[in-house]
Design a protein around this motif. Structure first.
Motif, PDB file in Angstrom:
ATOM      1  N   ASP A  30      -2.774  -6.588  -2.670  1.00 48.63           N
ATOM      2  CA  ASP A  30      -2.345  -6.952  -1.317  1.00 48.63           C
ATOM      3  C   ASP A  30      -3.449  -6.719  -0.294  1.00 48.63           C
ATOM      4  O   ASP A  30      -3.623  -7.512   0.638  1.00 48.63           O
ATOM      5  CB  ASP A  30      -1.102  -6.140  -0.922  1.00 48.63           C
ATOM      6  CG  ASP A  30       0.079  -6.404  -1.850  1.00 48.63           C
ATOM      7  OD1 ASP A  30      -0.094  -7.216  -2.767  1.00 48.63           O
ATOM      8  OD2 ASP A  30       1.144  -5.811  -1.631  1.00 48.63           O
ATOM      9  N   ARG A  31      -4.188  -5.629  -0.459  1.00 50.30           N
ATOM     10  CA  ARG A  31      -5.184  -5.286   0.560  1.00 50.30           C
ATOM     11  C   ARG A  31      -6.385  -6.234   0.555  1.00 50.30           C
ATOM     12  O   ARG A  31      -7.227  -6.161   1.450  1.00 50.30           O
ATOM     13  CB  ARG A  31      -5.682  -3.856   0.340  1.00 50.30           C
ATOM     14  CG  ARG A  31      -6.377  -3.606  -0.988  1.00 50.30           C
ATOM     15  CD  ARG A  31      -6.718  -2.134  -1.148  1.00 50.30           C
ATOM     16  NE  ARG A  31      -7.417  -1.842  -2.401  1.00 50.30           N
ATOM     17  CZ  ARG A  31      -8.724  -1.929  -2.553  1.00 50.30           C
ATOM     18  NH1 ARG A  31      -9.477  -2.329  -1.541  1.00 50.30           N
ATOM     19  NH2 ARG A  31      -9.287  -1.640  -3.710  1.00 50.30           N
ATOM     20  N   LYS A  32      -6.458  -7.118  -0.427  1.00 53.87           N
ATOM     21  CA  LYS A  32      -7.549  -8.095  -0.474  1.00 53.87           C
ATOM     22  C   LYS A  32      -7.292  -9.284   0.455  1.00 53.87           C
ATOM     23  O   LYS A  32      -8.210 -10.082   0.711  1.00 53.87           O
ATOM     24  CB  LYS A  32      -7.738  -8.605  -1.898  1.00 53.87           C
ATOM     25  CG  LYS A  32      -8.209  -7.558  -2.894  1.00 53.87           C
ATOM     26  CD  LYS A  32      -9.647  -7.173  -2.661  1.00 53.87           C
ATOM     27  CE  LYS A  32     -10.136  -6.235  -3.748  1.00 53.87           C
ATOM     28  NZ  LYS A  32     -11.565  -5.870  -3.553  1.00 53.87           N
ATOM     29  N   LEU A  33      -6.085  -9.430   0.966  1.00 53.89           N
ATOM     30  CA  LEU A  33      -5.729 -10.545   1.826  1.00 53.89           C
ATOM     31  C   LEU A  33      -5.518 -10.052   3.249  1.00 53.89           C
ATOM     32  O   LEU A  33      -5.188  -8.888   3.492  1.00 53.89           O
ATOM     33  CB  LEU A  33      -4.446 -11.230   1.331  1.00 53.89           C
ATOM     34  CG  LEU A  33      -4.485 -11.876  -0.054  1.00 53.89           C
ATOM     35  CD1 LEU A  33      -3.132 -12.468  -0.389  1.00 53.89           C
ATOM     36  CD2 LEU A  33      -5.565 -12.943  -0.129  1.00 53.89           C
ATOM     37  N   THR A  34      -5.707 -10.974   4.191  1.00 53.66           N
ATOM     38  CA  THR A  34      -5.440 -10.658   5.586  1.00 53.66           C
ATOM     39  C   THR A  34      -3.938 -10.749   5.858  1.00 53.66           C
ATOM     40  O   THR A  34      -3.165 -11.306   5.061  1.00 53.66           O
ATOM     41  CB  THR A  34      -6.190 -11.623   6.506  1.00 53.66           C
ATOM     42  OG1 THR A  34      -5.716 -12.963   6.281  1.00 53.66           O
ATOM     43  CG2 THR A  34      -7.690 -11.574   6.237  1.00 53.66           C
ATOM     44  N   LYS A  35      -3.521 -10.225   7.006  1.00 55.31           N
ATOM     45  CA  LYS A  35      -2.100 -10.260   7.338  1.00 55.31           C
ATOM     46  C   LYS A  35      -1.569 -11.687   7.497  1.00 55.31           C
ATOM     47  O   LYS A  35      -0.450 -11.978   7.062  1.00 55.31           O
ATOM     48  CB  LYS A  35      -1.843  -9.438   8.601  1.00 55.31           C
ATOM     49  CG  LYS A  35      -1.975  -7.933   8.379  1.00 55.31           C
ATOM     50  CD  LYS A  35      -1.568  -7.143   9.607  1.00 55.31           C
ATOM     51  CE  LYS A  35      -1.645  -5.638   9.337  1.00 55.31           C
ATOM     52  NZ  LYS A  35      -1.253  -4.839  10.529  1.00 55.31           N
ATOM     53  N   PRO A  36      -2.314 -12.611   8.123  1.00 51.92           N
ATOM     54  CA  PRO A  36      -1.820 -13.999   8.170  1.00 51.92           C
ATOM     55  C   PRO A  36      -1.663 -14.614   6.779  1.00 51.92           C
ATOM     56  O   PRO A  36      -0.707 -15.359   6.539  1.00 51.92           O
ATOM     57  CB  PRO A  36      -2.894 -14.720   8.991  1.00 51.92           C
ATOM     58  CG  PRO A  36      -3.517 -13.662   9.819  1.00 51.92           C
ATOM     59  CD  PRO A  36      -3.502 -12.429   8.973  1.00 51.92           C
ATOM     60  N   GLU A  37      -2.587 -14.322   5.869  1.00 52.06           N
ATOM     61  CA  GLU A  37      -2.475 -14.852   4.515  1.00 52.06           C
ATOM     62  C   GLU A  37      -1.270 -14.250   3.792  1.00 52.06           C
ATOM     63  O   GLU A  37      -0.544 -14.963   3.085  1.00 52.06           O
ATOM     64  CB  GLU A  37      -3.766 -14.568   3.738  1.00 52.06           C
ATOM     65  CG  GLU A  37      -4.965 -15.337   4.251  1.00 52.06           C
ATOM     66  CD  GLU A  37      -6.270 -14.878   3.620  1.00 52.06           C
ATOM     67  OE1 GLU A  37      -7.240 -15.644   3.642  1.00 52.06           O
ATOM     68  OE2 GLU A  37      -6.314 -13.731   3.100  1.00 52.06           O
TER      69      GLU A  37
END
Length: 290
Positions: free
Chosen positions: A131-138
């Motif tokens: 999860d931490r590999k993606l941004t919040k919008p993604e």
């Protein structure tokens, strides 16, 4: 679709055939979908003069903001290139094949329709990651349909999106069969800055005594006329690292146990690269001629 007619004065300098002392009025009819009309005041996505110029000149160049993505013959999948090997057919013939594996993914993350986006398409996600590999919008985009975090998102534009549902996991065996022809695209191996011989297959000069041109490029144009180098001239430069599509490759074998495809021939990129596999487009057979 609604037809909108617009008239606008055109400066004589834009059209040499008009009289410089007169002002001309040209009319352009535009097809506007209901989703493009957000307010009573229609916001054109390109200056009107350029639209009128393309209409009067018969130009077919795409208008900025309008979807020009090519139509696919059917929904495809994403995979990972694993390498190449030799495959022996039952009759003993040796076929060079590329092994394409599939990680967790190929899940429908968004369905686009003409009513909401102006065209029909299915967006797929591939390759699960933290999860931490993606941004919040993604993350918000994926959580909207309840999908797992995925690294890659790609669209397949289709004629119809019936039968697809959000967060649907595609089954490879139902989409492709052994013997099917597919179009495979990916990023080629980057070669860095290369000369004309390696990049464009130029012929080298003589290597004997007295020759002053062994691997040099040679003349790149005349002097006074035209006094410049023509655009598109083949010269040394960066080679590779670009998106390439290989068309009409045959699926030799589908191994359900290993979850891999054996595709005849070479595919772009090195092992570990992302591959986009779609049914081969045959005009007039599985896609319309227009």
């Amino acid at each position: 679709m609604s037809t909108l007619s617009i008239s606008s004065p055109i400066s004589p300098s834009l059209f040499s055939r008009h009289n410089a002392a007169s002002t001309s009025y040209l009319t352009c009819s535009l097809k506007i979908s209901p989703c493009q009309i957000k307010s009573p005041l229609l916001k054109l996505q390109e200056p009107l003069h350029s639209k009128l110029y393309a209409a009067t000149k018969g130009g077919k160049r795409p208008v900025r903001g309008v979807v020009v993505m090519s139509m696919e013959a059917g929904v495809g999948v994403m995979g990972t290139k694993l390498g190449m090997m030799s495959y022996f057919e039952p009759d003993g013939k040796v076929v060079p094949v590329t092994v394409v594996g599939f990680k967790e993914g190929n899940i429908v993350t968004q369905i686009k329709t003409e009513a909401t986006d102006g065209y029909n398409a299915v967006q797929l996600g591939y390759e699960r990651l933290r999860d931490r590999k993606l941004t919040k919008p993604e993350m918000g985009h994926l959580e909207k349909v309840g999908a797992i975090p995925m690294r890659h998102l790609q669209e397949f534009r289709l004629q119809s999106v019936e039968g697809f549902e959000p967060n649907q996991r595609l089954v490879l065996d139902e989409i492709f069969k052994e013997g099917d022809l597919v179009d495979v695209s990916g990023i080629t191996i980057g070669k860095g800055f290369q000369g004309g011989i390696k990049r464009h297959n130029f012929k080298r000069g003589l290597m004997t005594h007295g020759s002053k041109s062994h691997r040099q490029l040679g003349s790149i144009g005349a002097g006074t006329t035209p006094g410049r180098v023509y655009k598109g001239k083949k010269m040394p430069g960066r080679m590779g690292g670009t998106k390439t599509k290989i068309r009409k490759l045959k699926i030799v074998k589908i191994d359900k146990d290993l979850n891999v495809f054996l595709i005849k021939g070479a595919l772009p990129g090195k092992p570990g690269n992302l591959m986009r596999i779609a049914p081969a487009k045959i005009v007039g057979k599985n896609i319309p001629k227009n």
